[in-house]
Motif scaffolding. Structure first.
Motif, PDB file in Angstrom:
ATOM      1  N   ALA A 114      -3.067  -8.951  -2.931  1.00  0.00           N
ATOM      2  CA  ALA A 114      -2.238  -8.553  -2.593  1.00  0.00           C
ATOM      3  C   ALA A 114      -1.742  -7.242  -3.736  1.00  0.00           C
ATOM      4  O   ALA A 114      -0.883  -6.514  -3.100  1.00  0.00           O
ATOM      5  CB  ALA A 114      -0.944 -10.335  -3.071  1.00  0.00           C
ATOM      6  N   ALA A 115      -2.671  -7.129  -4.381  1.00  0.00           N
ATOM      7  CA  ALA A 115      -2.073  -6.010  -5.065  1.00  0.00           C
ATOM      8  C   ALA A 115      -3.212  -5.033  -5.156  1.00  0.00           C
ATOM      9  O   ALA A 115      -2.805  -3.917  -5.468  1.00  0.00           O
ATOM     10  CB  ALA A 115      -3.231  -6.097  -7.024  1.00  0.00           C
ATOM     11  N   ILE A 116      -4.156  -4.706  -4.159  1.00  0.00           N
ATOM     12  CA  ILE A 116      -4.758  -3.564  -3.295  1.00  0.00           C
ATOM     13  C   ILE A 116      -3.448  -2.681  -2.911  1.00  0.00           C
ATOM     14  O   ILE A 116      -2.645  -3.569  -1.811  1.00  0.00           O
ATOM     15  CB  ILE A 116      -5.515  -4.374  -1.821  1.00  0.00           C
ATOM     16  N   GLN A 117      -3.398  -1.469  -2.971  1.00  0.00           N
ATOM     17  CA  GLN A 117      -2.649  -0.817  -2.701  1.00  0.00           C
ATOM     18  C   GLN A 117      -2.028  -0.315  -0.722  1.00  0.00           C
ATOM     19  O   GLN A 117      -0.817  -0.004  -1.176  1.00  0.00           O
ATOM     20  CB  GLN A 117      -2.468   0.477  -3.994  1.00  0.00           C
ATOM     21  N   VAL A 118      -3.561  -0.104  -0.223  1.00  0.00           N
ATOM     22  CA  VAL A 118      -3.243   0.053   0.733  1.00  0.00           C
ATOM     23  C   VAL A 118      -3.126  -0.986   1.869  1.00  0.00           C
ATOM     24  O   VAL A 118      -2.955  -1.797   1.245  1.00  0.00           O
ATOM     25  CB  VAL A 118      -4.407   0.808   0.981  1.00  0.00           C
ATOM     26  N   PRO A 119      -2.538  -0.433   2.915  1.00  0.00           N
ATOM     27  CA  PRO A 119      -2.365  -2.027   3.994  1.00  0.00           C
ATOM     28  C   PRO A 119      -3.286  -2.509   4.349  1.00  0.00           C
ATOM     29  O   PRO A 119      -4.325  -2.073   4.397  1.00  0.00           O
ATOM     30  CB  PRO A 119      -1.435  -1.270   5.140  1.00  0.00           C
ATOM     31  N   VAL A 120      -3.197  -3.988   3.852  1.00  0.00           N
ATOM     32  CA  VAL A 120      -4.143  -4.706   4.269  1.00  0.00           C
ATOM     33  C   VAL A 120      -4.155  -5.336   5.470  1.00  0.00           C
ATOM     34  O   VAL A 120      -2.967  -6.530   5.510  1.00  0.00           O
ATOM     35  CB  VAL A 120      -4.354  -5.857   3.120  1.00  0.00           C
ATOM     36  N   ILE A 121      -4.907  -5.862   6.997  1.00  0.00           N
ATOM     37  CA  ILE A 121      -4.436  -6.378   8.063  1.00  0.00           C
ATOM     38  C   ILE A 121      -4.839  -7.596   7.501  1.00  0.00           C
ATOM     39  O   ILE A 121      -6.962  -7.651   7.645  1.00  0.00           O
ATOM     40  CB  ILE A 121      -5.437  -5.656   8.733  1.00  0.00           C
ATOM     41  N   VAL A 122      -5.060  -8.379   8.171  1.00  0.00           N
ATOM     42  CA  VAL A 122      -6.044 -10.465   7.961  1.00  0.00           C
ATOM     43  C   VAL A 122      -6.186 -10.150   9.661  1.00  0.00           C
ATOM     44  O   VAL A 122      -5.046 -10.808  10.627  1.00  0.00           O
ATOM     45  CB  VAL A 122      -5.062 -11.321   7.514  1.00  0.00           C
ATOM     46  N   ALA A 123      -7.280  -9.702  10.241  1.00  0.00           N
ATOM     47  CA  ALA A 123      -7.540 -10.624  11.440  1.00  0.00           C
ATOM     48  C   ALA A 123      -7.922 -11.768  11.280  1.00  0.00           C
ATOM     49  O   ALA A 123      -9.347 -12.547  10.516  1.00  0.00           O
ATOM     50  CB  ALA A 123      -9.165  -9.543  11.998  1.00  0.00           C
ATOM     51  N   VAL A 124      -7.300 -13.110  11.801  1.00  0.00           N
ATOM     52  CA  VAL A 124      -7.405 -14.731  11.843  1.00  0.00           C
ATOM     53  C   VAL A 124      -8.226 -14.678  13.279  1.00  0.00           C
ATOM     54  O   VAL A 124      -7.870 -14.860  13.738  1.00  0.00           O
ATOM     55  CB  VAL A 124      -6.357 -14.843  11.132  1.00  0.00           C
ATOM     56  N   ASN A 125      -9.293 -14.455  13.131  1.00  0.00           N
ATOM     57  CA  ASN A 125      -9.921 -15.084  13.586  1.00  0.00           C
ATOM     58  C   ASN A 125     -10.644 -16.298  13.892  1.00  0.00           C
ATOM     59  O   ASN A 125     -11.007 -16.942  14.758  1.00  0.00           O
ATOM     60  CB  ASN A 125     -11.748 -14.290  13.516  1.00  0.00           C
TER      61      ASN A 125
END
Length: 304
Positions: free
Chosen positions: A137-148
């Motif tokens: 959550a603390a990552i400053q850039v957008p995070v896409i979670v690819a729920v495979n």
């Protein structure tokens, strides 16, 4: 006030209001806007996490397929280290988090028997050592979670720590901890209500109710669903190209405003939004955006 903010932007590295606190590949090509800016394709070897960087995009893959990618102590440590590496690399504009094999992450580690009679402080130390969602959550850039595949228990807590969730049609989501006499301890009780609302969150928490991808989409747990086999990578690629095609510094500020604003009053949140916009006006990316619009061409953002 404006002069102070402009001075601040030249020396700040962390967020303005917040202290810096073989994988399933998405098939994302090297974006046009990021060409030549990043260090190129890099891989950092870990045991339970695969990290791959291709230009401005970092892909993090949970790799414990024999246990459905369940998070253990070593995987949690590696995840936190990877998140720190991402934070330190200003060339990264986007992170993709996914799982190896046909599951995202299922299950939860239990307190070791030899610690069951230990003082509370020892148990708390163990819990903290296996937590990783806050680092995501603390990552400053957008995070896409690819729920495979399924995202259950600790796996769901990791998934909801990201910004955008794209799920395969067969994925299921749930928090089944109460059936085992426990309850979530890596942010599930806090992030889930903020994401789907208190009613749905309490239903899932209290009953262990599992929702499929279609229902997850309807309640806002995921953003998009890949209806056809093999479509997940295409959806992730589409979103990634849209994000990396925009201003990277603007994306960081937008994420900061949206995330931090959730914990502020509307008035303070609007103030945060305004302050970040003032800072953005002084950046090269903002000037490039205006120039490219007037010249009717695609912008070439540099992240500065």
């Amino acid at each position: 006030m404006v002069d102070e903010l402009l001075t601040l932007v030249k020396r700040r590295r962390g967020p303005y209001y917040l202290a810096a606190g073989p994988a399933v590949q998405a098939g994302i090509p090297h974006p046009q806007n990021g060409a030549g800016n990043g260090p190129g394709k890099e891989e950092i070897p870990y045991r339970f996490v695969h990290y791959q960087q291709d230009g401005p995009i970092a892909t993090v893959t949970l790799s414990r397929p024999e246990l459905s990618n369940r998070v253990g102590l070593e995987m949690a440590t590696e995840l936190r280290e990877v998140c720190q590496a991402v934070q330190a690399d200003e060339n990264i504009r986007l992170v993709i988090l996914t799982g190896e094999g046909d599951q995202f992450s299922v299950g939860r580690e239990v307190l070791p028997e030899d610690l069951s009679g230990s003082p509370a402080s020892v148990s708390l130390d163990w819990l903290r050592s296996i937590q990783a969602a806050s680092a995501i959550a603390a990552i400053q850039v957008p995070v896409i979670v690819a729920v495979n595949g399924d995202a259950m228990d600790h796996g769901l807590e990791l998934a909801i720590a990201g910004d955008i969730r794209v799920a395969s049609s067969g994925s299921k989501f749930g928090l089944t901890d109460l059936a085992a006499g426990a309850f979530p301890w890596d942010g599930g009780t806090q992030r889930l209500p903020r994401l789907v609302g208190p009613a749905w969150a309490r239903d899932m928490l209290f009953t262990g109710r599992m929702v499929d991808a279609t229902e997850a989409l309807s309640i806002g747990l995921v953003n998009r669903v890949a209806e056809q086999p093999g479509q997940l990578g295409d959806l992730v690629k589409e979103i990634a190209e849209q994000i990396t095609g925009g201003s990277p510094i603007g994306a960081r500020y937008a994420k900061e405003a949206a995330a931090k604003g959730m914990d502020l009053s509307l008035e303070l949140g609007l103030g945060l939004e305004a302050d970040l916009n003032v800072i953005l006006q002084s950046t090269s990316d903002r000037a490039e955006g205006l120039k490219s619009f007037l010249e009717k061409r695609r912008p070439k953002f540099t992240g500065s």
